[in-house]
Design an enzyme around this catalytic site. Sequence first.
Site, short mmCIF file in Angstrom:
data_model
loop_
_atom_site.label_atom_id
_atom_site.label_comp_id
_atom_site.label_asym_id
_atom_site.label_seq_id
_atom_site.Cartn_x
_atom_site.Cartn_y
_atom_site.Cartn_z
N GLU A 17 0.84 -1.20 0.00
CA GLU A 17 0.00 0.00 0.00
C GLU A 17 0.87 1.24 0.00
OE1 GLU A 17 -2.75 0.51 3.18
OE2 GLU A 17 -3.58 -1.51 3.07
N GLU A 37 -13.83 5.50 -0.45
CA GLU A 37 -14.71 4.59 0.29
C GLU A 37 -15.45 5.38 1.37
OE1 GLU A 37 -12.68 0.61 1.06
OE2 GLU A 37 -10.98 1.86 0.42
N LYS A 94 -15.54 4.22 5.45
CA LYS A 94 -14.35 3.94 6.24
C LYS A 94 -14.36 4.78 7.52
CE LYS A 94 -10.54 2.48 4.91
NZ LYS A 94 -9.15 2.26 4.45
N GLU A 113 -9.18 8.95 5.54
CA GLU A 113 -9.25 7.49 5.38
C GLU A 113 -10.11 7.08 4.20
OE1 GLU A 113 -7.84 4.67 6.95
OE2 GLU A 113 -6.43 6.26 7.47
#
Length: 422
Positions: free
Chosen positions: A306, A360, A363, A369
């Site tokens: 990541e 997203e 999250k 985030e």
Amino acid sequence: MGISVQSYLLDFLVMVILEKPFIQFGTLFFFFSFPSHLLSTVYCSDSKEAKSNNLNVKGSPIQILGLGVGINYGQIANNLPSPSRVAYLLKSLNISRVKLYDADLNVLLAFSHTNVDFIIGLGNEYLPNMTDPIKARNWLQQRVQPHLPQTRITCITMGNEVFKTYDHQLWSNLLPAMQTVYNALVDLGLDKQVTVTSAHSLDILSISFPPSAGSFRQDLGEYLHGILNFHAEVKSPFLINAYPYFAYKDNPNEVPLDYVLFQSNQGTVDPITNLKYDNMLYAQVDAVYSAIKAMGHTDIEVRISETGWPSRGDDDEAGATPENAGLYNGNLLKRIEEKQSTPAKPNVPVDIYVFALFNENLKPGPASEGNYGLYYPNGTPVYNIGVQGYLPGMVYTSPSTKIALSVVSNVLFLVIAYLIFA
């Protein structure tokens, strides 16, 4: 506005096209050329929604940039496109490596016969059960084996950032779970195509600069020693989640922004090796290599599972802007395309999975985030990094589109018949 059965037909057509595209010349991919007035009616009956989706529904060619990059496909959201549409998007981007955080059945089915290599994940909560050989074998037989070889599962990550949890029982379970799942793969004859590893956060290091002095935290030594021996034995990579953004966010007045964004800067020099670093990410990777070497191993490859940069954050999250995210990921993709290596490992191109494909919206945590995505869920790029993709539109029904839907359904039926029997 309800989603009709035609949307499922479109999803099916997308999957068929992925297996048998009509025409592909170099970097140009040609799509079906339906009349534009028909497509604008069928793909989205609301012109405002069509604009928000920003989808190219005419039959014009789209430039594709081939990237040797992997992508993290997170799904902590309630507004993401279907996996079959995502498969089409990734094909249009020429991305053939995807990392999941689970073994989502719908995703693995949608990517069947697409030649995309998958890393799938077992969450931290599964680690205790995976120390049991019977449970590990059952999981593989139920969640992995049925998808092989049509879906190319190449790796299983056991947990994610386990040592960040400070759960010592979980720490103790990690290596036995890795060993048990690997042994089950051997028993099933799958160990040559599927390997086992785990992804770690960078805070497993006690020293990260200079890179040549990199070392692991003392409290993790007993755990990491066995894990490194396992990697060396089965020849699997050591994965790290590396985010220069965190270093900048925590010390924006001390960490040069250009250094973390791969922009032109004076760089830093390792006083021990005299190697020069023009970006923080490469320094972080080499620090991990040094830490591994300090524990007696020079035969383990470090890969970045990541890395990314958020396009939005809370007021106290310095640097979380679309401009910085675009610079970080855009410059990173250029370096990946050039197959760059780190100063300490000049013959080993850095292997990277970018975080993440989509924003997203569910999250937890700070605003950043949920805002690491390259794309909004509707297929619109969050910022421009020089690559274009195509996300097929959903089919919606309304009284004014029933005739058009009927026409297109008939056309799709004929196309599917042609693709199957031609």
